[in-house]
Design a protein around this motif. Structure first.
Motif, PDB file in Angstrom:
ATOM      1  N   GLU A  51       0.822  -1.207   0.000  1.00  0.00           N
ATOM      2  CA  GLU A  51       0.000   0.000   0.000  1.00  0.00           C
ATOM      3  C   GLU A  51       0.859   1.261   0.000  1.00  0.00           C
ATOM      4  OE1 GLU A  51      -3.907   1.866   2.190  1.00  0.00           O
ATOM      5  OE2 GLU A  51      -2.988   0.066   3.019  1.00  0.00           O
ATOM      6  N   LYS A  52       1.904   1.265   0.790  1.00  0.00           N
ATOM      7  CA  LYS A  52       2.785   2.433   0.847  1.00  0.00           C
ATOM      8  C   LYS A  52       3.505   2.641  -0.481  1.00  0.00           C
ATOM      9  CE  LYS A  52       6.611   4.409   3.430  1.00  0.00           C
ATOM     10  NZ  LYS A  52       7.549   4.240   4.531  1.00  0.00           N
ATOM     11  N   GLU A  53       3.985   1.569  -1.069  1.00  0.00           N
ATOM     12  CA  GLU A  53       4.778   1.657  -2.290  1.00  0.00           C
ATOM     13  C   GLU A  53       3.941   1.916  -3.542  1.00  0.00           C
ATOM     14  OE1 GLU A  53       8.173  -1.127  -4.335  1.00  0.00           O
ATOM     15  OE2 GLU A  53       7.966  -1.130  -2.158  1.00  0.00           O
ATOM     16  N   PHE A  54       2.771   1.285  -3.623  1.00  0.00           N
ATOM     17  CA  PHE A  54       1.969   1.365  -4.841  1.00  0.00           C
ATOM     18  C   PHE A  54       0.712   2.212  -4.690  1.00  0.00           C
ATOM     19  CE2 PHE A  54       4.253  -2.740  -5.202  1.00  0.00           C
ATOM     20  CZ  PHE A  54       5.040  -2.417  -6.289  1.00  0.00           C
ATOM     21  N   GLY A  55       0.459   2.685  -3.471  1.00  0.00           N
ATOM     22  CA  GLY A  55      -0.664   3.583  -3.259  1.00  0.00           C
ATOM     23  C   GLY A  55      -2.021   2.912  -3.184  1.00  0.00           C
ATOM     24  N   GLN A  56      -2.037   1.601  -3.017  1.00  0.00           N
ATOM     25  CA  GLN A  56      -3.311   0.902  -2.881  1.00  0.00           C
ATOM     26  C   GLN A  56      -3.123  -0.419  -2.167  1.00  0.00           C
ATOM     27  OE1 GLN A  56      -4.839   0.070  -6.731  1.00  0.00           O
ATOM     28  NE2 GLN A  56      -3.456  -1.599  -7.094  1.00  0.00           N
ATOM     29  N   SER A  57      -4.171  -0.839  -1.505  1.00  0.00           N
ATOM     30  CA  SER A  57      -4.159  -2.132  -0.845  1.00  0.00           C
ATOM     31  C   SER A  57      -4.908  -3.128  -1.726  1.00  0.00           C
ATOM     32  CB  SER A  57      -4.846  -2.059   0.514  1.00  0.00           C
ATOM     33  OG  SER A  57      -5.052  -3.361   1.026  1.00  0.00           O
ATOM     34  N   PRO A  58      -4.318  -4.291  -1.994  1.00  0.00           N
ATOM     35  CA  PRO A  58      -5.036  -5.302  -2.777  1.00  0.00           C
ATOM     36  C   PRO A  58      -6.348  -5.727  -2.122  1.00  0.00           C
ATOM     37  CG  PRO A  58      -2.715  -5.838  -2.687  1.00  0.00           C
ATOM     38  CD  PRO A  58      -2.943  -4.686  -1.728  1.00  0.00           C
ATOM     39  N   PHE A  59      -6.496  -5.499  -0.844  1.00  0.00           N
ATOM     40  CA  PHE A  59      -7.724  -5.881  -0.155  1.00  0.00           C
ATOM     41  C   PHE A  59      -8.830  -4.836  -0.299  1.00  0.00           C
ATOM     42  CE2 PHE A  59      -4.649  -8.665   1.859  1.00  0.00           C
ATOM     43  CZ  PHE A  59      -5.338  -9.867   1.818  1.00  0.00           C
ATOM     44  N   ASP A  60      -8.531  -3.722  -0.961  1.00  0.00           N
ATOM     45  CA  ASP A  60      -9.549  -2.701  -1.207  1.00  0.00           C
ATOM     46  C   ASP A  60     -10.317  -2.965  -2.497  1.00  0.00           C
ATOM     47  OD1 ASP A  60      -8.887  -1.388   1.110  1.00  0.00           O
ATOM     48  OD2 ASP A  60      -7.647   0.122   0.121  1.00  0.00           O
ATOM     49  N   SER A  61      -9.897  -3.950  -3.258  1.00  0.00           N
ATOM     50  CA  SER A  61     -10.586  -4.265  -4.512  1.00  0.00           C
ATOM     51  C   SER A  61     -11.880  -5.023  -4.206  1.00  0.00           C
ATOM     52  CB  SER A  61      -9.677  -5.100  -5.415  1.00  0.00           C
ATOM     53  OG  SER A  61      -9.437  -6.360  -4.832  1.00  0.00           O
ATOM     54  N   GLY A  62     -12.674  -5.253  -5.226  1.00  0.00           N
ATOM     55  CA  GLY A  62     -13.952  -5.924  -5.053  1.00  0.00           C
ATOM     56  C   GLY A  62     -13.833  -7.306  -4.443  1.00  0.00           C
ATOM     57  N   GLU A  63     -12.879  -8.078  -4.903  1.00  0.00           N
ATOM     58  CA  GLU A  63     -12.680  -9.427  -4.382  1.00  0.00           C
ATOM     59  C   GLU A  63     -11.253  -9.538  -3.849  1.00  0.00           C
ATOM     60  OE1 GLU A  63     -12.739 -13.982  -6.043  1.00  0.00           O
ATOM     61  OE2 GLU A  63     -14.120 -12.514  -6.889  1.00  0.00           O
ATOM     62  N   PRO A  64     -11.092  -9.937  -2.593  1.00  0.00           N
ATOM     63  CA  PRO A  64      -9.739 -10.005  -2.029  1.00  0.00           C
ATOM     64  C   PRO A  64      -8.885 -11.057  -2.740  1.00  0.00           C
ATOM     65  CG  PRO A  64     -11.339 -10.868  -0.470  1.00  0.00           C
ATOM     66  CD  PRO A  64     -12.109 -10.351  -1.637  1.00  0.00           C
ATOM     67  N   PRO A  65      -7.596 -10.812  -2.818  1.00  0.00           N
ATOM     68  CA  PRO A  65      -6.697 -11.768  -3.465  1.00  0.00           C
ATOM     69  C   PRO A  65      -6.583 -13.050  -2.649  1.00  0.00           C
ATOM     70  CG  PRO A  65      -5.421 -10.069  -2.371  1.00  0.00           C
ATOM     71  CD  PRO A  65      -6.870  -9.668  -2.264  1.00  0.00           C
ATOM     72  N   ARG A  66      -6.429 -14.155  -3.362  1.00  0.00           N
ATOM     73  CA  ARG A  66      -6.251 -15.447  -2.700  1.00  0.00           C
ATOM     74  C   ARG A  66      -4.821 -15.960  -2.865  1.00  0.00           C
ATOM     75  NH1 ARG A  66     -11.643 -18.391  -2.456  1.00  0.00           N
ATOM     76  NH2 ARG A  66     -10.298 -20.178  -2.180  1.00  0.00           N
ATOM     77  N   THR A  67      -4.187 -15.565  -3.964  1.00  0.00           N
ATOM     78  CA  THR A  67      -2.815 -16.007  -4.250  1.00  0.00           C
ATOM     79  C   THR A  67      -1.932 -14.788  -4.470  1.00  0.00           C
ATOM     80  OG1 THR A  67      -3.053 -16.050  -6.662  1.00  0.00           O
ATOM     81  CG2 THR A  67      -3.725 -18.057  -5.451  1.00  0.00           C
ATOM     82  N   TRP A  68      -0.631 -15.040  -4.508  1.00  0.00           N
ATOM     83  CA  TRP A  68       0.302 -13.942  -4.781  1.00  0.00           C
ATOM     84  C   TRP A  68       0.161 -13.462  -6.214  1.00  0.00           C
ATOM     85  CZ3 TRP A  68       1.742 -11.294  -0.942  1.00  0.00           C
ATOM     86  CH2 TRP A  68       1.802 -11.896   0.320  1.00  0.00           C
ATOM     87  N   GLY A  69      -0.236 -14.345  -7.113  1.00  0.00           N
ATOM     88  CA  GLY A  69      -0.519 -13.939  -8.488  1.00  0.00           C
ATOM     89  C   GLY A  69      -1.701 -12.990  -8.557  1.00  0.00           C
ATOM     90  N   ASP A  70      -2.708 -13.217  -7.708  1.00  0.00           N
ATOM     91  CA  ASP A  70      -3.855 -12.303  -7.644  1.00  0.00           C
ATOM     92  C   ASP A  70      -3.404 -10.905  -7.232  1.00  0.00           C
ATOM     93  OD1 ASP A  70      -5.524 -14.470  -8.238  1.00  0.00           O
ATOM     94  OD2 ASP A  70      -6.245 -14.685  -6.157  1.00  0.00           O
ATOM     95  N   VAL A  71      -2.492 -10.827  -6.284  1.00  0.00           N
ATOM     96  CA  VAL A  71      -1.982  -9.525  -5.839  1.00  0.00           C
ATOM     97  C   VAL A  71      -1.318  -8.812  -7.009  1.00  0.00           C
ATOM     98  CG1 VAL A  71      -0.322  -8.355  -4.322  1.00  0.00           C
ATOM     99  CG2 VAL A  71      -1.688 -10.262  -3.442  1.00  0.00           C
ATOM    100  N   VAL A  72      -0.474  -9.521  -7.745  1.00  0.00           N
ATOM    101  CA  VAL A  72       0.216  -8.927  -8.896  1.00  0.00           C
ATOM    102  C   VAL A  72      -0.804  -8.489  -9.948  1.00  0.00           C
ATOM    103  CG1 VAL A  72       1.816  -9.379 -10.785  1.00  0.00           C
ATOM    104  CG2 VAL A  72       2.354 -10.184  -8.474  1.00  0.00           C
ATOM    105  N   ASP A  73      -1.780  -9.335 -10.228  1.00  0.00           N
ATOM    106  CA  ASP A  73      -2.801  -8.995 -11.223  1.00  0.00           C
ATOM    107  C   ASP A  73      -3.555  -7.723 -10.842  1.00  0.00           C
ATOM    108  OD1 ASP A  73      -2.125 -11.217 -12.735  1.00  0.00           O
ATOM    109  OD2 ASP A  73      -3.805 -12.438 -12.011  1.00  0.00           O
ATOM    110  N   LEU A  74      -3.922  -7.600  -9.587  1.00  0.00           N
ATOM    111  CA  LEU A  74      -4.626  -6.402  -9.120  1.00  0.00           C
ATOM    112  C   LEU A  74      -3.766  -5.158  -9.295  1.00  0.00           C
ATOM    113  CD1 LEU A  74      -6.257  -7.847  -5.888  1.00  0.00           C
ATOM    114  CD2 LEU A  74      -7.489  -7.000  -7.890  1.00  0.00           C
TER     115      LEU A  74
END
Length: 79
Positions: A51-74
């Motif tokens: 969040e600090k580095e990219f300005g967003q939290s992956p958990f703020d998206s519509g569906e939370p990430p389940r894998t590390w690939g999901d985080v990258v995709d978001l």
């Protein structure tokens, strides 16, 4: 690609700090897969850094990430 590299650095850095020795991150792994040796506080630390580095939290998206690939995709979709 830069997102994937940075996520791998963050995850593997904490993994190694916890005594792990994985040479690379398998992005298909669930966020708290046992092979990573991460706990919920480690995950929170990684997500705070994201969040600090990219300005967003992956958990703020519509569906939370389940894998590390999901985080990258978001992150890739939002940049």
């Amino acid at each position: 690609m830069a997102h994937a590299q940075r996520i791998a650095e963050l995850v593997l850095g904490i993994h190694r700090r916890n005594g792990g020795q994985l040479p690379s991150l398998d992005f298909s792994l669930p966020l708290l897969d046992r092979s990573l040796g991460l706990d919920s506080l480690d995950l929170a630390e990684i997500m705070a850094a994201v969040e600090k580095e990219f300005g967003q939290s992956p958990f703020d998206s519509g569906e939370p990430p389940r894998t590390w690939g999901d985080v990258v995709d978001l992150l890739d979709r939002s940049s």
